[in-house]
Write a protein that holds these residues in place. Structure first.
Motif, PDB file in Angstrom:
ATOM      1  N   ARG A 160       0.845  -1.194   0.000  1.00 20.00           N
ATOM      2  CA  ARG A 160       0.000   0.000   0.000  1.00 20.00           C
ATOM      3  C   ARG A 160       0.877   1.239   0.000  1.00 20.00           C
ATOM      4  NH1 ARG A 160      -5.419  -0.425   3.163  1.00 20.00           N
ATOM      5  NH2 ARG A 160      -5.538   1.490   2.031  1.00 20.00           N
ATOM      6  N   SER A 190     -18.670   5.145  -4.327  1.00 26.23           N
ATOM      7  CA  SER A 190     -17.314   5.607  -4.618  1.00 26.23           C
ATOM      8  C   SER A 190     -17.301   6.713  -5.670  1.00 26.23           C
ATOM      9  CB  SER A 190     -16.454   4.436  -5.082  1.00 26.23           C
ATOM     10  OG  SER A 190     -16.956   3.894  -6.283  1.00 26.23           O
ATOM     11  N   LYS A 199     -11.648   5.340 -11.158  1.00 26.02           N
ATOM     12  CA  LYS A 199     -11.078   4.004 -10.969  1.00 26.02           C
ATOM     13  C   LYS A 199     -10.208   3.941  -9.713  1.00 26.02           C
ATOM     14  CE  LYS A 199      -9.526   3.760 -15.217  1.00 26.02           C
ATOM     15  NZ  LYS A 199      -8.842   3.247 -16.424  1.00 26.02           N
ATOM     16  N   ARG A 200      -9.453   4.986  -9.478  1.00 27.16           N
ATOM     17  CA  ARG A 200      -8.619   5.016  -8.278  1.00 27.16           C
ATOM     18  C   ARG A 200      -9.487   5.096  -7.024  1.00 27.16           C
ATOM     19  NH1 ARG A 200      -4.445   9.815  -6.697  1.00 27.16           N
ATOM     20  NH2 ARG A 200      -3.519   8.832  -4.878  1.00 27.16           N
ATOM     21  N   GLN A 206     -12.521   4.002  -6.729  1.00 26.22           N
ATOM     22  CA  GLN A 206     -13.196   2.717  -6.556  1.00 26.22           C
ATOM     23  C   GLN A 206     -12.237   1.679  -5.974  1.00 26.22           C
ATOM     24  OE1 GLN A 206     -13.423  -0.511  -8.084  1.00 26.22           O
ATOM     25  NE2 GLN A 206     -15.376  -0.945  -7.126  1.00 26.22           N
ATOM     26  N   ARG A 207     -10.979   1.696  -6.407  1.00 28.17           N
ATOM     27  CA  ARG A 207      -9.989   0.753  -5.885  1.00 28.17           C
ATOM     28  C   ARG A 207      -9.742   0.996  -4.398  1.00 28.17           C
ATOM     29  NH1 ARG A 207      -4.769   1.550  -4.985  1.00 28.17           N
ATOM     30  NH2 ARG A 207      -4.683   3.402  -6.284  1.00 28.17           N
ATOM     31  N   ARG A 210     -12.823  -0.029  -2.356  1.00 33.52           N
ATOM     32  CA  ARG A 210     -12.916  -1.482  -2.198  1.00 33.52           C
ATOM     33  C   ARG A 210     -11.875  -1.990  -1.202  1.00 33.52           C
ATOM     34  NH1 ARG A 210     -12.123  -2.794  -7.285  1.00 33.52           N
ATOM     35  NH2 ARG A 210      -9.909  -3.055  -6.937  1.00 33.52           N
ATOM     36  N   GLU A 211     -10.638  -1.461  -1.277  1.00 33.96           N
ATOM     37  CA  GLU A 211      -9.583  -1.910  -0.367  1.00 33.96           C
ATOM     38  C   GLU A 211      -9.902  -1.564   1.084  1.00 33.96           C
ATOM     39  OE1 GLU A 211      -5.990  -0.162  -1.762  1.00 33.96           O
ATOM     40  OE2 GLU A 211      -5.784  -1.558  -3.445  1.00 33.96           O
TER      41      GLU A 211
END
Length: 99
Positions: A15, A38, A55-56, A58-59, A62-63
């Motif tokens: 990370r 998100s 996209k970032r 959302q990533r 989710r993480e």
């Protein structure tokens, strides 16, 4: 060669520390607006001056395990208009077909 399955050795990403303030901001937006996902949170952060794409966001969403809570279903009113505030109970088989 070691007799070891390939599935035991997988790449584990590290990370990035530079995402920590952004993750904190995502958590803050999630707490302020619980029904926002998100994409809405990303748009909110872009208005605040953050630079990120969907996209970032959302990533990271989710993480962090952030989720939008499910809506609760409304209870339907049953019976005639005289007693519509009461929920009917089945007194015998096939007495009430829908709740």
């Amino acid at each position: 060669m070691i007799a070891q399955p390939r599935a035991t050795k997988r790449y584990r990403g590290v990370r990035r520390e530079k995402d920590a303030p952004l993750v904190a901001a995502l958590r803050r937006v999630s707490a302020e607006r619980p029904r926002a996902g998100s994409r809405v949170a990303a748009a909110h952060l872009r208005r605040e001056g953050w630079t990120l794409n969907d996209k970032r966001a959302q990533r990271l969403w989710r993480e962090e395990g952030l989720k939008v809570p499910r809506r609760q279903r409304k209870l339907r009113r049953l019976g005639s208009s005289a007693n519509s505030a009461q929920r009917l109970r089945a007194t015998r088989i096939n007495a009430v077909w829908s709740y």
